[in-house]
Design a protein around this motif. Structure first.
Motif, PDB file in Angstrom:
ATOM      1  N   LYS A 142      -6.405  20.830  -0.068  1.00  0.00           N
ATOM      2  CA  LYS A 142      -6.646  19.192  -0.367  1.00  0.00           C
ATOM      3  C   LYS A 142      -5.089  18.660  -0.700  1.00  0.00           C
ATOM      4  CE  LYS A 142      -9.589  16.047  -2.645  1.00  0.00           C
ATOM      5  NZ  LYS A 142     -10.673  15.853  -3.646  1.00  0.00           N
ATOM      6  N   GLN A 143      -4.439  19.151  -1.497  1.00  0.00           N
ATOM      7  CA  GLN A 143      -3.073  18.757  -1.729  1.00  0.00           C
ATOM      8  C   GLN A 143      -2.227  18.445  -0.804  1.00  0.00           C
ATOM      9  OE1 GLN A 143      -2.218  17.377  -5.047  1.00  0.00           O
ATOM     10  NE2 GLN A 143      -4.523  17.545  -5.355  1.00  0.00           N
ATOM     11  N   LYS A 144      -2.006  19.477   0.189  1.00  0.00           N
ATOM     12  CA  LYS A 144      -1.262  19.289   1.362  1.00  0.00           C
ATOM     13  C   LYS A 144      -1.731  18.129   2.316  1.00  0.00           C
ATOM     14  CE  LYS A 144       0.370  23.921   1.870  1.00  0.00           C
ATOM     15  NZ  LYS A 144       0.503  25.054   2.687  1.00  0.00           N
ATOM     16  N   PHE A 145      -3.089  17.921   2.135  1.00  0.00           N
ATOM     17  CA  PHE A 145      -3.774  16.827   3.131  1.00  0.00           C
ATOM     18  C   PHE A 145      -3.216  15.586   2.481  1.00  0.00           C
ATOM     19  CE2 PHE A 145      -7.217  13.888   3.171  1.00  0.00           C
ATOM     20  CZ  PHE A 145      -7.527  13.700   4.594  1.00  0.00           C
ATOM     21  N   ILE A 146      -3.353  15.421   1.067  1.00  0.00           N
ATOM     22  CA  ILE A 146      -3.150  14.011   0.352  1.00  0.00           C
ATOM     23  C   ILE A 146      -1.387  13.827   0.523  1.00  0.00           C
ATOM     24  CG2 ILE A 146      -2.934  12.872  -1.853  1.00  0.00           C
ATOM     25  CD1 ILE A 146      -5.664  14.308  -2.583  1.00  0.00           C
ATOM     26  N   ASN A 147      -0.848  14.921   0.388  1.00  0.00           N
ATOM     27  CA  ASN A 147       0.659  14.766   0.563  1.00  0.00           C
ATOM     28  C   ASN A 147       1.043  13.973   1.867  1.00  0.00           C
ATOM     29  OD1 ASN A 147       0.960  15.524  -1.979  1.00  0.00           O
ATOM     30  ND2 ASN A 147       1.514  17.676  -1.602  1.00  0.00           N
ATOM     31  N   ASN A 148       0.294  14.744   3.035  1.00  0.00           N
ATOM     32  CA  ASN A 148       0.730  14.325   4.367  1.00  0.00           C
ATOM     33  C   ASN A 148       0.205  12.741   4.477  1.00  0.00           C
ATOM     34  OD1 ASN A 148       1.587  16.984   4.897  1.00  0.00           O
ATOM     35  ND2 ASN A 148       0.039  17.489   5.859  1.00  0.00           N
ATOM     36  N   LEU A 149      -0.890  12.360   4.009  1.00  0.00           N
ATOM     37  CA  LEU A 149      -1.375  10.813   4.248  1.00  0.00           C
ATOM     38  C   LEU A 149      -0.071  10.007   3.335  1.00  0.00           C
ATOM     39  CD1 LEU A 149      -5.019  11.137   3.592  1.00  0.00           C
ATOM     40  CD2 LEU A 149      -4.075  11.384   5.683  1.00  0.00           C
ATOM     41  N   THR A 150       0.253  10.438   2.221  1.00  0.00           N
ATOM     42  CA  THR A 150       1.161   9.558   1.324  1.00  0.00           C
ATOM     43  C   THR A 150       2.638   9.492   2.079  1.00  0.00           C
ATOM     44  OG1 THR A 150      -0.133  10.432  -0.542  1.00  0.00           O
ATOM     45  CG2 THR A 150       2.026   9.379  -0.856  1.00  0.00           C
ATOM     46  N   ARG A 151       2.781  10.519   2.502  1.00  0.00           N
ATOM     47  CA  ARG A 151       4.517  10.606   3.291  1.00  0.00           C
ATOM     48  C   ARG A 151       4.370   9.554   4.299  1.00  0.00           C
ATOM     49  NH1 ARG A 151       6.398  15.367   7.181  1.00  0.00           N
ATOM     50  NH2 ARG A 151       8.077  14.364   8.108  1.00  0.00           N
ATOM     51  N   LEU A 152       3.230   9.418   5.428  1.00  0.00           N
ATOM     52  CA  LEU A 152       3.562   8.812   6.496  1.00  0.00           C
ATOM     53  C   LEU A 152       3.255   7.384   5.968  1.00  0.00           C
ATOM     54  CD1 LEU A 152       4.179   8.110   9.268  1.00  0.00           C
ATOM     55  CD2 LEU A 152       1.791   8.562   9.644  1.00  0.00           C
ATOM     56  N   ARG A 153       2.189   6.875   4.797  1.00  0.00           N
ATOM     57  CA  ARG A 153       2.072   5.642   4.808  1.00  0.00           C
ATOM     58  C   ARG A 153       3.274   4.981   3.863  1.00  0.00           C
ATOM     59  NH1 ARG A 153      -2.056   2.384   4.424  1.00  0.00           N
ATOM     60  NH2 ARG A 153      -3.226   4.002   5.158  1.00  0.00           N
ATOM     61  N   HIS A 154       3.824   5.715   3.093  1.00  0.00           N
ATOM     62  CA  HIS A 154       5.086   5.364   2.564  1.00  0.00           C
ATOM     63  C   HIS A 154       6.131   5.094   3.591  1.00  0.00           C
ATOM     64  CE1 HIS A 154       3.951   6.901  -1.719  1.00  0.00           C
ATOM     65  NE2 HIS A 154       3.469   5.755  -1.536  1.00  0.00           N
ATOM     66  N   SER A 155       6.270   5.790   4.431  1.00  0.00           N
ATOM     67  CA  SER A 155       7.363   5.411   5.513  1.00  0.00           C
ATOM     68  C   SER A 155       7.044   4.309   6.461  1.00  0.00           C
ATOM     69  CB  SER A 155       7.369   6.982   6.124  1.00  0.00           C
ATOM     70  OG  SER A 155       8.243   6.748   7.590  1.00  0.00           O
ATOM     71  N   VAL A 156       5.843   4.126   6.760  1.00  0.00           N
ATOM     72  CA  VAL A 156       5.511   3.009   7.614  1.00  0.00           C
ATOM     73  C   VAL A 156       5.677   1.820   7.206  1.00  0.00           C
ATOM     74  CG1 VAL A 156       3.736   2.103   8.886  1.00  0.00           C
ATOM     75  CG2 VAL A 156       4.462   4.288   9.341  1.00  0.00           C
ATOM     76  N   GLU A 157       5.030   1.834   5.679  1.00  0.00           N
ATOM     77  CA  GLU A 157       5.118   0.432   4.888  1.00  0.00           C
ATOM     78  C   GLU A 157       6.565   0.212   4.420  1.00  0.00           C
ATOM     79  OE1 GLU A 157       2.122   1.061   1.883  1.00  0.00           O
ATOM     80  OE2 GLU A 157       0.441   0.624   3.456  1.00  0.00           O
ATOM     81  N   SER A 158       7.584   1.176   4.399  1.00  0.00           N
ATOM     82  CA  SER A 158       8.805   0.897   4.008  1.00  0.00           C
ATOM     83  C   SER A 158       9.390  -0.193   4.966  1.00  0.00           C
ATOM     84  CB  SER A 158       9.637   1.943   3.776  1.00  0.00           C
ATOM     85  OG  SER A 158       9.896   2.515   4.898  1.00  0.00           O
ATOM     86  N   PHE A 159       8.893  -0.435   6.227  1.00  0.00           N
ATOM     87  CA  PHE A 159       9.396  -1.052   7.202  1.00  0.00           C
ATOM     88  C   PHE A 159       8.809  -2.429   7.235  1.00  0.00           C
ATOM     89  CE2 PHE A 159      10.345   3.288   8.889  1.00  0.00           C
ATOM     90  CZ  PHE A 159      11.659   3.091   9.351  1.00  0.00           C
ATOM     91  N   GLY A 160       7.746  -2.763   6.295  1.00  0.00           N
ATOM     92  CA  GLY A 160       7.077  -3.970   6.143  1.00  0.00           C
ATOM     93  C   GLY A 160       5.977  -4.018   7.554  1.00  0.00           C
ATOM     94  N   THR A 161       5.731  -2.594   7.933  1.00  0.00           N
ATOM     95  CA  THR A 161       4.613  -2.536   8.981  1.00  0.00           C
ATOM     96  C   THR A 161       3.315  -1.921   8.374  1.00  0.00           C
ATOM     97  OG1 THR A 161       6.310  -2.409  10.582  1.00  0.00           O
ATOM     98  CG2 THR A 161       4.332  -1.643  11.340  1.00  0.00           C
ATOM     99  N   GLU A 162       2.286  -2.319   9.271  1.00  0.00           N
ATOM    100  CA  GLU A 162       0.927  -1.623   8.529  1.00  0.00           C
ATOM    101  C   GLU A 162       0.589  -0.320   9.407  1.00  0.00           C
ATOM    102  OE1 GLU A 162      -2.913  -3.907   7.075  1.00  0.00           O
ATOM    103  OE2 GLU A 162      -2.241  -4.591   9.080  1.00  0.00           O
ATOM    104  N   LEU A 163       0.057   0.596   8.731  1.00  0.00           N
ATOM    105  CA  LEU A 163      -0.325   2.021   9.220  1.00  0.00           C
ATOM    106  C   LEU A 163      -1.717   1.714   9.414  1.00  0.00           C
ATOM    107  CD1 LEU A 163       0.190   4.733   9.810  1.00  0.00           C
ATOM    108  CD2 LEU A 163      -0.611   5.405   7.306  1.00  0.00           C
ATOM    109  N   ARG A 164      -2.140   2.055  10.797  1.00  0.00           N
ATOM    110  CA  ARG A 164      -3.512   2.035  11.169  1.00  0.00           C
ATOM    111  C   ARG A 164      -3.787   3.416  11.605  1.00  0.00           C
ATOM    112  NH1 ARG A 164      -7.542  -1.366  13.796  1.00  0.00           N
ATOM    113  NH2 ARG A 164      -6.097  -3.300  13.797  1.00  0.00           N
ATOM    114  N   PRO A 165      -4.554   4.422  10.612  1.00  0.00           N
ATOM    115  CA  PRO A 165      -4.632   5.838  10.860  1.00  0.00           C
ATOM    116  C   PRO A 165      -5.793   6.005  11.652  1.00  0.00           C
ATOM    117  CG  PRO A 165      -4.710   5.221   8.277  1.00  0.00           C
ATOM    118  CD  PRO A 165      -4.686   3.703   9.162  1.00  0.00           C
TER     119      PRO A 165
END
Length: 386
Positions: A25-48
């Motif tokens: 579960k912790q790896k799963f959550i870390n993977n989700l957090t990593r991409l969301r922070h990366s995409v949102e840092s560009f001012g763009t929305e993530l659509r999983p």
């Protein structure tokens, strides 16, 4: 070499029959957090993309905001997400006519569902359906950015003709969508960056052509797990889609999108036999548990049907599943190495990392989710069917 399982509070680990689908579960959550922070840092929305995890139990982690955008690969996924209150959905598979009544019903419930098309035939039957049913369905035109699958190239004469058919009819043209599927064949940061840049540029070119024809194109949607981790400029892109990033897998590790240690899903299996003459460990996980996916076969490192780890996540170097039958798997040593059979007695448990998380997960009804940080164990049910 220890093959002891996770800490003692996971007593259920040894009580579960193998093979079973294990999630860290912790790896799963870390993977989700990593991409969301990366995409949102560009001012763009993530659509999983829901197609990988396919579990309503995972939604609070994948997308806690029910008004936020999500992608699906089946109408059944869309229906179940709608039943949970999710209302901003792209059905990212080319539309066929027989799916339209179910989508109409979702739209009638106030769900914003967008469909995907790349042909005049689809545009015509979608327009006809909306006219006959007095409804409006929003559509995106699929753009081919790399020759991977479907879609139209930005310079295709059909692009503007389809846009005009939709614009003049009863369908709402929302924008364009691309998937850089050929990024799965990139194996270094330079080629990944090139694929990501091409995906952005090609999709923006298509959107600009439509706008130049006097037709609005509000959505510019792109994404694949490898390119999603490789962007450096998303100006003009409204959203990024990705799915496999939640678990990652050996294919993604082979592209450089993750490390082996980031892979959150694995199959727990039991050693059921030794064939010392042939140098084989026999396990109770065949293609019914692992899938028959051979996605790493053309990568620089061929991982067979999966790599082997201990239950603590430690990779067992040089071992991989090299053959599968329906309910049997064979582990052999690679690169001239041999197996120390004493280290893997009959009855011990090993984990097999999947080539393709989507394919392996599809073989199972449930995830067994272990969280060493919270010291918790949960069962998440997967959605199956179409």
């Amino acid at each position: 070499m220890s093959t002891q399982p996770y800490p003692a509070f996971f007593s259920c680990y040894n009580q579960l029959d193998t093979p079973f689908l294990f999630v860290d579960k912790q790896k799963f959550i870390n993977n989700l957090t990593r991409l969301r922070h990366s995409v949102e840092s560009f001012g763009t929305e993530l659509r999983p993309h829901f197609k990988t995890v396919k579990s309503l139990h995972a939604l609070p982690y994948l997308l806690p905001d029910k008004t936020a955008p999500i992608t699906v690969s089946t109408v059944k996924e869309a229906e179940l997400l709608a039943s949970e209150g999710y209302s901003n959905i792209i059905y990212a598979v080319g539309i066929c006519e027989n799916k339209l009544p179910r989508l109409r019903d979702l739209i009638g419930r106030g769900i914003a569902v967008r469909v995907l098309l790349d042909s005049k035939e689809q545009a015509r039957f979608l327009t006809r359906f909306c006219l006959l049913n007095q409804c409006t369905i929003s559509a995106l035109i699929e753009i081919d950015c790399d020759g991977h699958r479907g879609g139209l190239t930005p310079d295709s004469p059909d692009l503007i003709e389809i846009a005009q058919l939709l614009h003049q009819g009863t369908v709402e043209l929302e924008g364009v969508l691309a998937h850089a599927g050929e990024s799965y064949h990139c194996y270094d940061p330079v080629s990944l960056r090139r694929a990501a840049d091409n995906e952005v540029r090609t999709t923006l070119d298509a959107a600009q052509r439509i706008r130049s024809a006097g037709i609005s194109c509000n959505m510019v949607s792109i994404g694949s797990t490898p390119t999603a981790h490789s962007y450096h400029n998303l100006n003009g892109i409204t959203e990024v889609r990705a799915g496999a990033y939640c678990f990652f897998d050996l294919v993604m590790a082979g592209t450089g999108s993750c490390k082996i240690d980031d892979i959150a899903a694995s199959i727990v299996t039991t050693v059921i036999g030794h064939n010392t003459e042939r140098g084989w460990l026999l396990i109770d996980a065949g293609w019914m548990a692992l899938s028959a996916d051979r996605g790493t076969a053309h990568q620089p490192k061929d991982c067979g049907f999966g790599l082997v780890t201990l239950s603590n996540g430690e990779l067992v170097e040089h071992l991989q599943v090299t053959s599968v039958n329906q309910e049997h798997g064979i582990i052999t040593a690679m690169n001239g190495c041999s197996i120390n059979f004493d280290a893997f007695p009959i009855g011990c448990r090993l984990h097999i990392l999947p080539n393709h998380a989507c394919a392996t997960a599809s073989m199972h009804q449930h995830y067994h989710v272990f969280d060493t940080q919270a010291q918790s164990y949960d069962i998440w049910t997967r959605i199956q069917g179409w």
